[in-house]
Design a protein around this motif. Sequence first.
Motif, PDB file in Angstrom:
ATOM      1  N   ALA A 148       0.826  -1.203   0.000  1.00  0.00           N
ATOM      2  CA  ALA A 148       0.000   0.000   0.000  1.00  0.00           C
ATOM      3  C   ALA A 148       0.863   1.258   0.000  1.00  0.00           C
ATOM      4  O   ALA A 148       0.534   2.258  -0.644  1.00  0.00           O
ATOM      5  CB  ALA A 148      -0.927  -0.008   1.212  1.00  0.00           C
ATOM      6  N   GLN A 149       1.983   1.215   0.718  1.00  0.00           N
ATOM      7  CA  GLN A 149       2.886   2.365   0.750  1.00  0.00           C
ATOM      8  C   GLN A 149       3.562   2.561  -0.599  1.00  0.00           C
ATOM      9  O   GLN A 149       3.728   3.694  -1.070  1.00  0.00           O
ATOM     10  CB  GLN A 149       3.947   2.165   1.833  1.00  0.00           C
ATOM     11  CG  GLN A 149       4.917   3.334   1.960  1.00  0.00           C
ATOM     12  CD  GLN A 149       6.025   3.068   2.949  1.00  0.00           C
ATOM     13  OE1 GLN A 149       6.169   1.951   3.444  1.00  0.00           O
ATOM     14  NE2 GLN A 149       6.818   4.086   3.253  1.00  0.00           N
ATOM     15  N   ALA A 150       3.939   1.455  -1.231  1.00  0.00           N
ATOM     16  CA  ALA A 150       4.593   1.550  -2.533  1.00  0.00           C
ATOM     17  C   ALA A 150       3.658   2.170  -3.566  1.00  0.00           C
ATOM     18  O   ALA A 150       4.077   2.993  -4.392  1.00  0.00           O
ATOM     19  CB  ALA A 150       5.051   0.168  -2.986  1.00  0.00           C
ATOM     20  N   ILE A 151       2.397   1.782  -3.524  1.00  0.00           N
ATOM     21  CA  ILE A 151       1.431   2.274  -4.509  1.00  0.00           C
ATOM     22  C   ILE A 151       1.010   3.713  -4.223  1.00  0.00           C
ATOM     23  O   ILE A 151       0.887   4.537  -5.138  1.00  0.00           O
ATOM     24  CB  ILE A 151       0.193   1.353  -4.540  1.00  0.00           C
ATOM     25  CG1 ILE A 151       0.593  -0.049  -5.017  1.00  0.00           C
ATOM     26  CG2 ILE A 151      -0.895   1.939  -5.437  1.00  0.00           C
ATOM     27  CD1 ILE A 151      -0.514  -1.066  -4.904  1.00  0.00           C
ATOM     28  N   GLY A 152       0.816   4.027  -2.942  1.00  0.00           N
ATOM     29  CA  GLY A 152       0.237   5.319  -2.603  1.00  0.00           C
ATOM     30  C   GLY A 152       1.207   6.411  -2.240  1.00  0.00           C
ATOM     31  O   GLY A 152       0.894   7.604  -2.425  1.00  0.00           O
TER      32      GLY A 152
END
Length: 234
Positions: free
Chosen positions: A17-21
């Motif tokens: 989620a951190q990588a995407i957002g």
Amino acid sequence: MCFVHDNFRAIVIVESAQAIGDLPAPFLNRFEKQLILKKDLLNSAQKNVAKTLEAFIKEYNEVMGMKIPKRNSIIGYNADLTNSLVLKLSPIIERQLAGPFSGFNLDFESELLEASKKMLLWIATPESIVRTNVQTLKDIYFDQQKHNNLEEFVQFVTNSQSPMIDDQDPHCNPEKDFFNVSNFVVMTFSALGSVEPFQSLAGLKVSWIKLHDLSSSLDLTKATKDFLASDTNQ
């Protein structure tokens, strides 16, 4: 300009989620990306247990023809819950099978499965237990585990002893190792706003932190760190 050795390698581990957002695309594009899920860390025996656990949760929720959302029966349920639980319990079960339970002919998979079911009951809602037709689950939840009140739970945690071995029906008991940590998250549906702050609980001093008195998450982090670094008899 900074020169980098030809053999230099960097591995960056982030939540998906951190990588995407959060992470910028130019940064991500510099790396070869691999997605690793908890299920990818399981061996074949652990995968069998995780799969059986999912079937257990599904059957546990479908009682009397009702299909109840899993989150309404198991607090905090998510797709990775069973995989995480199996990973957490596996080394504990292995240690117990090699230690106090080494004299018994116990199967790793079956012991891990039964221990995982008991751990799931710790986060099961009371109404889901009442709905189930399995009396053994009710006995574990209401008689062996501590769900009645906070003081009873704290006493159970602080007085936890070495695993008891029943020669007639021996099974691994991971609770002592599982609860051998310094903090817990206690989830409840009880309204705490009307509860009078008490100064002690099960013989331990209590510190109260009211969220509305804090201005940011940093204040909560500092208060928690100060608490954990203070007198251990709290």
